[in-house]
Design a protein around this motif. Sequence first.
Motif, short mmCIF file in Angstrom:
data_model
loop_
_atom_site.label_atom_id
_atom_site.label_comp_id
_atom_site.label_asym_id
_atom_site.label_seq_id
_atom_site.Cartn_x
_atom_site.Cartn_y
_atom_site.Cartn_z
N GLU A 1 42.69 42.38 43.89
CA GLU A 1 42.25 41.77 42.63
C GLU A 1 40.82 41.25 42.72
O GLU A 1 40.14 41.10 41.70
N ARG A 2 40.36 40.95 43.92
CA ARG A 2 39.02 40.36 44.08
C ARG A 2 37.91 41.36 43.75
O ARG A 2 36.79 40.95 43.42
N ILE A 3 38.17 42.64 43.88
CA ILE A 3 37.16 43.67 43.66
C ILE A 3 37.69 44.60 42.56
O ILE A 3 38.65 45.34 42.77
N ARG A 4 37.06 44.54 41.40
CA ARG A 4 37.53 45.29 40.24
C ARG A 4 36.46 46.24 39.73
O ARG A 4 35.27 45.94 39.79
N ILE A 5 36.90 47.37 39.22
CA ILE A 5 36.03 48.30 38.52
C ILE A 5 36.63 48.55 37.16
O ILE A 5 37.83 48.85 37.03
N ASN A 6 35.81 48.37 36.12
CA ASN A 6 36.29 48.48 34.74
C ASN A 6 37.52 47.61 34.50
O ASN A 6 38.47 48.03 33.83
N GLY A 7 37.51 46.43 35.07
CA GLY A 7 38.55 45.45 34.81
C GLY A 7 39.81 45.61 35.63
O GLY A 7 40.68 44.74 35.60
N GLN A 8 39.93 46.71 36.39
CA GLN A 8 41.15 46.95 37.17
C GLN A 8 40.89 46.75 38.65
O GLN A 8 39.83 47.15 39.17
N PRO A 9 41.82 46.13 39.37
CA PRO A 9 41.67 46.05 40.83
C PRO A 9 41.52 47.44 41.42
O PRO A 9 42.16 48.40 40.95
N ILE A 10 40.66 47.59 42.42
CA ILE A 10 40.50 48.90 43.02
C ILE A 10 41.82 49.36 43.63
O ILE A 10 42.66 48.54 44.02
#
Length: 592
Positions: free
Chosen positions: A139-148
């Motif tokens: 959850e700490r690293i998201r792309i386009n609002g989603q967790p990677i």
Amino acid sequence: SLLPHRRLCLTTRGAAPSTARGGGCRPDAAVMGAALTSPMAGGGSFQDAIRTLNTLQTNASFLEQVKRERGDPQAQLEAMRGFLERSGLKVEDLDQLNIIHVTGTKGKGSACAFTECILRSYGLRTGFYSSPHLVQVRERIRINGQPISRELFSKYFWLVYNRLEETKDPADGSMPAYFRFLTIMAFHVFLQEKVDLAVVEVGIGGAYDCTNIIRAPVVCGVSSLGIDHTSILGDTMEKIAWQKGGIFKPGVPAFTVAQPERPLEVLRDRAQERECPLYLCPELDDFEDHDALELGLAGSHQRCNAALALQLARTWLQRRGCRGLGELKEMPPSSKLTGRPVPLAPAFKPTDAMIQGLRDTEWLGRTQVLPHGPVTWYLDGAHTTSSIQACVRWFRQAALSQDNGSEVRVLLFNATGDRDTAALLKLLLPCHFDYAVFCPNFTQVTSVTSNADQQNFNVTVENALTRCLQNQQTWTRLLEEKGGQDPWLPAPLRVGGLLQPAPSRGTLLLVPPSPRPLNSPSLVFPCLAQALRWVAQGRDPHLAAPMGAHPHPAASSGAVLLREAAAIRVLVTGSLHLVGGALRLLDPTLSQ
């Protein structure tokens, strides 16, 4: 090379607004669970990555030593730059990320979530780095609002970890600590995955936070200030404001919300010494068509976070020269904030994309409501006096206005670190809880070994349980000071005690703390699972019923009331880690 070779395309003409909902907007369970834990080249599986990451946590005893013998903070920033270079990046590489850097005591995560969702609504590819995580570290690293995904997390974890291992000094074998490592990893992810911008939330403070190796953000923000992390940042608002102002950069515009006068003056002075143009955000009511602004996050306190996000997003769009933005109509400022030492930024008319972004924003564990049949859970990670006050206002409006005559109200609370528990609990008294339940942030008694995502070596089990007992005693004292016997409770419930193991029964017993008359409707449990099950009494479909009948009158008579009540309303607050553990148990899809 780890760096993207193309220049970021920041023109938004013709781009369709993103419809993805994520954090900002709530993580989609399908997205979170889509990737399997397959081994990656040059490293191990996702679970191996999590276990290895946890070895970078500072254990509790060493953390205490660090607090006593804290070294030169500037040297710590230099060390962070060294770790970044060993991983294959230089500080100047981060300039490509078009960063929005946000600090503050309260609401900085929510302000970041609003900002990210607004800019995603313009069709931009967003990165978002935040802390702490609630359920899964991704959850700490998201792309386009989603967790990677698990695959991406594992890929970049082992890439960074192996490079740092290969470049270790044989003499000291240094590796970055947990938060530093994740910060470096996030920069790699955002550069390699070619985001158009990165919203970066400060961890603690600002001046010496490891995110402050960022040298050229597009815009900076400071959310509401308060007293927190005093052993690190100082014990006054002015000292804390000095730390927060450390993220200001020459020529980079910065925005803050309404602050007490002296801390605001400190922010102004820091901005001047760093040649940073600082502006005060107008209130949301000063924006044109403000009545049409619907916020995805509940609570009146979110309005100042949304106002900050509008200024950050607008400034980012302007400074990046984005087209297709539409006219931003400036409005005359309100007189409410005139006479302040910081100039007031102009209000403006939000665009349709901004309105959509504010409406679509979701942020786990902040003023979140989970209705599970007759049991409704109200979750808010408030952990400072000001944020608890805001939480109480929200809870009273959301829950206590729905009194149907036969309901039980329960407080589930924990506080950690150097926070003033008495001050926090005193603010919760007006909610008139029928029970106060205290437990550590562990989901299970055995969670230290069974749940890698939520392992925390910074706190020992003994210290956590001792803190819960102290919190219970504080609650009891506050009730006594309030007037002895709690007036809104039936007599059999005016009791208290400590839950202890009973090996012969395979369960836990509530043992009275002393033979004197008891007048506190409070219980202590050793873990979240047992606390939640006792509160729900088998009436929440996501939770098992408590094991067996409990012998103590407080638990047994309370269980009867909980089983027969028309509604059970539970406020979970005091710690984001507590809220995260509760979410893991109450919404199993988040763990998939």
